[in-house]
Design a protein around this motif. Sequence first.
Motif: not given
Length: 316
Positions: A279-291, A293-299
């Motif tokens: 997904l990252i290689e396909a260009g997924a946004d790594i900064e979006l926050r879920a409900y 409050g987490t970004t992918p990195l924080e999760l």
Amino acid sequence: MTLPTLHQLITQGDLDGFTQALQDGADPNQLDSVMGNAPLHIAAQRSETAFVKTLLEHGAFINLQVPKHGVTPLMVAVWHRKPAVVECLLADKYINVEISSHFGLKAQQLIDFGAADDDRFGQQQAEQIRALFEQHHKQQLKQQATMEAFNIVTAASSSDQEKAARLRALSQQQTLNATSPVTSSGNDEHTAVMVAARDGLVASLRQLMDLGGDQQIPDHYMKAIPLHKAAYNGHAAVIELLADYPGFQETLNAQGPNNGYTPLHDAIWHGHLKAAQALIEAGADIELRAYDGTTPLELAKQYQYQEIAELLGSNK
């Protein structure tokens, strides 16, 4: 007990005031504070269908269960022996007749509740309702039978390669992107593409996409799209395949309405490194926050997936 406004308007039979209240923004799913009945539970007790239809048009949840006893509007209509309302509810594509109340009974099992054996009118109503359920069941079977692609990918006894071969030989493709009926099957409102993506059926999925499969149609349970399912289950090869077909960019960063998770969040949630990488290689946004409050990195850090956290960190 003071009922909420919509509940009161239903009990008063004030359809005009009721409709106006909904148009003014009244919540069609508001629960009363004692039992937890929604307006649709109250409307389902009436003999006419106007309030029920109006609520459904304004977004009422047709399968909402009362917190106290788990009864749905359909159960209410059956229990109160309201054939017209039962017919109206059964005609809705989202009706689920398989839901059980907290006391263990489904709507159809409530048909014989209340009417004595010598109650001729009550027995007539029960027979009407019983016939409506039988008709509904037959319609679902008929709908299911027409869904060739869906039936192929859900066949438990066939391998992925066998399913792909059968898909190539499809006699017709009109129902290729049709969604399955709501039957509490685990496949509710799933397309063939959704099932193949969820189950990692790469060969079948490639054939479906070549035939014109749509990867933007969500399911019933979470309103998730195929990319969510593939990521959640760690099917990196499915993600890579879907990236080559129309609709991928439109769903790559789709946030599910249940928890706000993107496909990348779903991959990380269960520690699927290769799916996350795809997904990252396909260009997924790594900064979006879920409900939550987490970004992918924080999760990733929250669940202590070090390799995924390092992967995300290196792509910031």
